[in-house]
Design an enzyme around this catalytic site. Structure first.
Site, short mmCIF file in Angstrom:
data_model
loop_
_atom_site.label_atom_id
_atom_site.label_comp_id
_atom_site.label_asym_id
_atom_site.label_seq_id
_atom_site.Cartn_x
_atom_site.Cartn_y
_atom_site.Cartn_z
N GLN A 108 0.90 -1.33 -0.28
CA GLN A 108 0.20 -0.27 -0.37
C GLN A 108 0.58 1.12 0.11
O GLN A 108 1.36 1.05 0.90
CB GLN A 108 -0.65 -0.01 0.96
CG GLN A 108 -2.05 1.06 0.94
CD GLN A 108 -2.94 1.16 2.16
OE1 GLN A 108 -3.92 0.13 2.65
NE2 GLN A 108 -2.68 2.12 3.61
N GLY A 109 0.76 2.07 -1.20
CA GLY A 109 1.60 3.79 -0.77
C GLY A 109 0.90 4.73 -0.13
O GLY A 109 0.25 5.26 -1.36
N SER A 143 0.96 6.59 3.20
CA SER A 143 1.26 6.91 3.77
C SER A 143 3.25 7.54 3.42
O SER A 143 3.53 7.33 2.84
CB SER A 143 2.23 6.48 4.52
OG SER A 143 1.17 5.84 6.00
N SER A 188 4.33 -1.43 4.38
CA SER A 188 4.38 -3.18 5.01
C SER A 188 4.60 -3.82 4.04
O SER A 188 3.96 -3.07 2.63
CB SER A 188 3.47 -3.45 5.54
OG SER A 188 3.55 -2.63 7.01
N GLU A 244 -9.37 -1.65 6.21
CA GLU A 244 -7.84 -1.51 7.04
C GLU A 244 -8.71 -1.40 8.56
O GLU A 244 -7.77 -2.06 9.57
CB GLU A 244 -6.92 -0.70 6.74
CG GLU A 244 -5.57 -0.33 7.35
CD GLU A 244 -4.70 0.73 6.80
OE1 GLU A 244 -5.50 1.87 6.34
OE2 GLU A 244 -3.12 0.27 6.54
N SER A 276 -4.37 6.39 13.11
CA SER A 276 -3.88 6.27 14.35
C SER A 276 -5.18 6.47 15.30
O SER A 276 -6.28 7.31 14.75
CB SER A 276 -3.08 7.35 14.79
OG SER A 276 -4.37 9.28 14.78
N ASN A 277 -5.17 6.72 16.84
CA ASN A 277 -6.32 7.04 17.40
C ASN A 277 -6.99 8.31 17.63
O ASN A 277 -8.48 7.74 18.00
CB ASN A 277 -6.12 5.66 18.45
CG ASN A 277 -6.68 3.83 18.36
OD1 ASN A 277 -5.91 3.67 17.01
ND2 ASN A 277 -5.47 3.32 19.67
N GLU A 278 -6.27 8.44 17.72
CA GLU A 278 -6.34 10.22 17.79
C GLU A 278 -7.37 10.30 16.52
O GLU A 278 -8.67 10.86 16.30
CB GLU A 278 -5.11 10.55 17.29
CG GLU A 278 -4.78 10.68 18.81
CD GLU A 278 -3.99 9.86 19.02
OE1 GLU A 278 -3.59 8.83 18.38
OE2 GLU A 278 -3.33 9.45 20.34
#
Lengths: 339, 386, 339, 386
Positions: B125-126, B128, B160, B243, B365-367
């Site tokens: 996956q691209g 980030s 990853s 995801e 992120s969880n935020e």
């Protein structure tokens, strides 16, 4: 009351910072991961030159005859710099154990050598399955029930273990039959109190470093067109962690003073100090990785130096279950006594 | 309410158990990032593919079994329960492939999907980038459209599987004038093309697998664009929701971690640690039941509120809590790796501990999940952008 | 698998909402605080008219012969509306106890009357020091070791207690010698499982109400020139609480189904459901008062109806220590069995 | 480092202990909001005043003992340890008086301070308004200056002691054109003036004490303004910092709560609850030591970083945690009030539980404290205003 360190005590911490700067550079620390001992001779020599090895050795054995208060700020800085060595053991619990419990012969044999840095000691109060820095220590002091015992490491079989923290060097130690001598003076409680309080100091330094790194990162890293440190989601996590660390630090400093004084509540104060320091470190550790985001999760980023040390030290000198159960029981006993 | 599997489902489960028991690799495979490890993984993937087990949930036309959501869940449960190797092509199987399936043309499905199943292509996956982590809309990798070719320039990070991947599904900015999530396009890039450079990037638990991927004048055929040019944000949404979502056996792996914790707690835990175990068992049960409920939603085609953000956030928190507790139960033994690779990479519980902490950051992120929950579920106002 | 309620089950909850709307108006509930019984006859009659008293009574005793799944959504609504009555006891655990453990005579004497609302029962599984609604109950079923027993409340001495929740009516019950009859069929585990799962449903409803109230307030209350719901400090606390409540709800619904089926893991599922429901409620309770600020702390504000009920119900059907210790032990046993 | 009190300090402590033992009220006084209760409290205050113990830390000139920070701490500790009645005039003693002391003229000190000590005046704080809770700068109560008179109109809310108070120190907006914290003035208002209406407002634990205070054309002499007109925000800062700060025996009361919890845990707690007690004991110790350190700072006149926000936030959290844990240890008995007033108001642990949750809101909610910590201590950017 005087709730402050003496200028000399503060100066010693500053001197330490300056003297070890090159040795605790993050690249230098990473370079040690792949060396045979994982330890820097230069750093060890510097620590001896600064006189840190003498502080808890009595004057009659060529030491400084100081107390844990003299070392408390230095121990914080050791955590701050992620110094890899088992210094709680070699600088604190080993000389204290010999001083309070050693026979005159044992004291004479070891204390002057510990003071001048010609010998190094390590300590294991919870079994011999995982002893730090046994490979660079001449002598091991360990707890066996209510007694402290001493054995030369050259007589022992040392099996190297692999720690999650690549800086740490742990060993399973096998004792030869009859090689250990008892330290006749008891002293387990005093040594436990010193261990908890000293370990708490290291954790405070470690926590402050993780948070300093994270605050600095939050001031420059931009997402959504703003530095992330302008989001309450980030600010409040940092505020919570900083608050815990700073409140814990008051307990840690007071515990050092009580342990130094041999106050009646020295052990419970030390337990309390380590409990709050562990909880504060836990939160600093969590927040610092979380707020660094993906970059903090890479092998290449230095944050892991403190993250992994923190996780190791949460357990290494007594985990929360052991400490809270002991302090909880002590609190109940004391409440009954004041009823 | 009916919490029982049908006889047919139970039979499918037994079929899988028999096949996994007979054919599953014995012991751990080497790292797929080593030469022998990659061969071992490819061999296992080939066995799965030939048995028809590469992707049960995919349509039969592209090599799947056309299994429904429940059979897919059963497959994922048994795969996890047998502790079989992590799927080499998981980014293609779970994210990239389903996105092509949802938004691609028939031609694209025929062209891309089989290669995922037989592992001729390994996907990554691209999304980030160094400046676009939680803020995906800040993507700066550009795709300049030139007739039937797109020319890609830029950098992706924390990729990853990146160092073994052949194929990346990526978001690139095709309209440099457009801001934020406008002007992004979802495109499939062959990493074997000239101008692609892949640099390995380690993870803090010592395991390899991350990469940085650099693009310099990389030519990509326009027929690799999935969905419309400029509509990449919506297309990627499918992948992002997948995801975040549960499934893929995460609940089974969480239960396994709980069982491992329970064994050690039984052997050496304090009474307080038994209580904490009970608390963690309760949340693990809740997560498992949420997974079943989500499966029911998918199976019946109904669409309740999207709780994937809740599941992602709490799953990662429960996961971390289980592992933190395991460290606490092990006490001074926690730091000692009983199980590690030749280069010191972590395996087992300790790897999963750190990996789980990473999971609180990646996939939104969880935020970010809290923003989504409070804005989309509760209707609270958006945070002002800078 | 089918993880969804039947339309009739959902309709029953909607009918309940509509039928009791006037009785659960917050002013009506507050008015009950100062009445002698603290209970609304009209509400009790409506509950009977809706047939809710029949659901867990077998058909042979003029009941509906349903299961906990039929009542689960209604119980949620009871929590949502802060219905003050001890309905977990009267609608769930009392008929279940009689059904699984009562003698034919006991069943015949009580179940038809419970079903038609001409008698009311309460239940005490953890001693008689604080029994809910004993003053409006004809019969009390209680646990004595491994047995369930039954006694008519008219034979007992009831000492009224004062609850932190002015809606709750608790009584210390003193039994006359020999007045209690054993329910011969055992059934303690089944009743405990029903209690935990039903109580968890009530907590989910209670939590959703606190959060609904708080989200609504956060959308209108302005501070610093913005509605407070636009601050991440507020949004993220609400997100955390909502997430816990919604994840817990999945466990609670599944537990109801497992308890209804008499599944082998019914008791552990019910314990798990109550644990997560209590933790979710705790967080919803904390966040809702915190985010309401000063206005929520006034006696005049209605938030206290749910806040106080929540604190009472965190403990009333088994506190976390009891439940987590039991589930932890069961988890260890099950892990050993699968080793 | 020296954690020992001097012989003089120990002697002062014994003197106080002797006096409190001999003169402290036996048993609980009635509520100060009842007629008999108010008399009882005034009687106790009179005894303190006549013995010179009304405000040991205040200068001798205005009726205090001129005690230093350590003697003040010792006084607060012993006062709390003897569980003596809450001070009737605490808003004057802790907040209003010290603000006048810091910012008032000599004439104002002479005029206002003695009345606080002898309880001729009972003070309350007038900061919060319906639209200005956490956001104090949004104050809308106006003070129209007309020669040597200020005419006050508006409303204050959640005013502790409001229903028995005679005197309010308030922030009012004297410059309607100025925004935010500019244009506010700190002024002392006699609540016996025409145009003041005080309505009682209950607290959720059933105890009276809150009030709403309404002002309609209330004339206040300009000589009641403390500091400069328009400088009220800075003047009030003294009071706000005092309010956040520790001291006043909070650490002693926290220890008492811990001792009460320890007794019940010893009698009926599980092993896990013993561990939790240990955790709470540790944080209580940390808070106590932070209080001593703050006292040292005050005593030596040094000014380290202002940690009052940290102390306020964590004190209230530890306080709540101790009481939540006490409820858990009591289990089903937790809700049953063994100790309550005739109107159902709560006393003892249960009152303190709810009061403590209120403390996470008042005196600057903990969310505001987190802003202060992250902005002032860590230097992170301010939240954008709407």
């Amino acid at each position: 009351m005087k709730i402050a360190f003496e200028p000399e005590q503060q100066d010693l911490a500053t001197s330490f910072d300056q003297a070890v700067a090159a040795e605790v550079d993050v690249e230098a620390l990473r370079a040690l991961w792949t060396t045979e001992t994982g330890r820097s001779e230069k750093l060890r020599a510097t620590i001896a030159q600064l006189g840190l090895t003498t502080i808890l050795v009595p004057e009659e054995f060529e030491g400084y005859g100081g107390t844990l208060v003299d070392l408390a700020l230095v121990l914080e800085r050791m955590g701050y710099h992620a110094v890899p060595d088992a210094l709680v053991e070699s600088l604190v619990t080993a000389p204290v154990a010999l001083t309070v419990a050693g026979s005159p012969e044992q004291q004479a044999a070891w204390l002057p050598r510990l003071a001048d840095g010609s010998a190094t000691a390590t300590v294991a109060l919870r079994g011999l399955a995982s002893v730090p820095d046994a490979h660079v220590s001449d002598v091991l002091i360990f707890r066996d029930g209510d007694e402290l015992k001493l054995v030369e490491t050259s007589a022992c079989e040392l099996t190297p273990l692999r720690s999650m923290d690549p800086s740490r060097r742990q060993f399973a130690v096998t004792l030869p039959e009859g090689a250990a001598q008892v330290l006749p003076g008891g002293g387990v409680e005093t040594v436990l109190a010193h261990e908890a309080a000293a370990s708490a100091s290291v954790l405070i330094g470690l926590s402050r470093r993780m948070l300093d790194e994270t605050v600095a990162y939050a001031k420059v890293r931009e997402q959504f067109g703003r530095v992330i440190g302008s989001f309450q989601a980030v600010k409040h996590q940092l505020a919570d962690a900083v608050a815990k660390v700073e409140l814990a630090a008051f307990a840690v400093h007071a515990a050092a003073a009580k342990v130094a004084d041999g106050a009646p509540d020295a052990l419970t104060a030390a337990l309390a100090a380590r409990i709050v320091a562990v909880e504060a470190e836990f939160e600093a550790n969590r927040a610092s990785l979380q707020l660094h985001g993906g970059i903090g999760f890479t092998w290449e980023h230095h944050l892991q130096l403190w993250l992994k040390r923190g996780k190791a030290l949460e357990q290494a000198h007594g985990g929360l279950t052991e400490l809270t159960a002991a302090l909880g029981r002590a609190t109940i006993d004391s409440a009954k006594a004041t009823a | 309410m009916d919490l029982n599997f049908t006889p047919e489902q139970q039979a499918f489960r037994r079929e899988l158990q028999d096949w996994f028991a007979a054919n599953g690799p014995k012991g751990r495979l080497d790292s797929p990032y080593s030469e022998p490890g990659l061969s071992q993984h490819l061999e296992w993937e080939k066995a799965l593919f030939e048995a028809g087990y590469a992707a049960p949930g995919w349509p039969k036309e592209v090599g799947g079994m056309g299994a429904d959501a429940w059979d897919q869940l059963i497959y994922d449960e048994e795969y996890a329960r047998f502790r079989l190797p992590e799927r080499l092509n998981k980014m293609g199987l779970v994210h990239g492939g389903p996105t092509v399936e949802a938004h691609g043309t028939d031609e694209q499905k025929q062209r891309f999907l089989p290669g995922i199943l037989n592992c001729e292509d390994i996907w990554c996956q691209g999304f980030s980038e160094p400046g676009a982590g939680s803020d995906l809309a800040a993507i700066r990798t550009t795709g300049r459209i030139n007739g039937d070719t797109m020319v890609v320039d830029g950098q992706k990070i924390w990729t990853s599987q990146g160092i073994i991947a052949t194929t990346m599904f990526a978001l690139v900015r095709t309209d440099p004038a457009a801001k934020g999530h406008k002007g992004l396009t979802f495109v499939i890039i062959d990493l074997r093309s000239p101008g692609v450079e892949i640099r390995p990037l380690g993870q803090l638990h010592g395991n390899p697998g991350f990469a940085e991927v650099f693009f310099e004048n990389v030519e990509v055929p326009m027929e690799n664009v999935i969905g419309e040019v400029g509509d990449g944000w919506r297309v990627a949404g499918t992948s992002l929701q997948l995801e975040r979502g549960t499934g893929r056996g995460t609940h089974t792996r969480l239960e396994q971690a709980l069982v491992d914790l329970a064994r050690d707690t039984g052997e050496r835990g304090s009474e307080g640690q038994v209580e904490e175990l009970g608390r963690l068992a309760a949340w693990t049960f809740a997560y498992e039941q949420a997974t079943y409920a989500a499966t029911h939603e998918i199976a019946t085609g109904r669409t309740g509120p999207d709780v994937s953000s809740i599941q992602k956030m709490l799953y990662t928190q429960i996961h971390t809590a289980v592992h933190e507790q395991h460290l606490a139960v092990l006490g001074a033994d926690a730091e000692v790796m009983t199980d590690h690779g030749p280069d010191g990479e972590m395996f087992g519980m300790r790897r999963n501990y750190w990996h789980g902490r990473g999971a609180e950051i990646y996939a939104g992120s969880n935020e970010i999940q809290r923003n989504i929950i409070s804005e989309r579920m509760l209707g609270l106002p958006k945070e002002p952008r800078g």
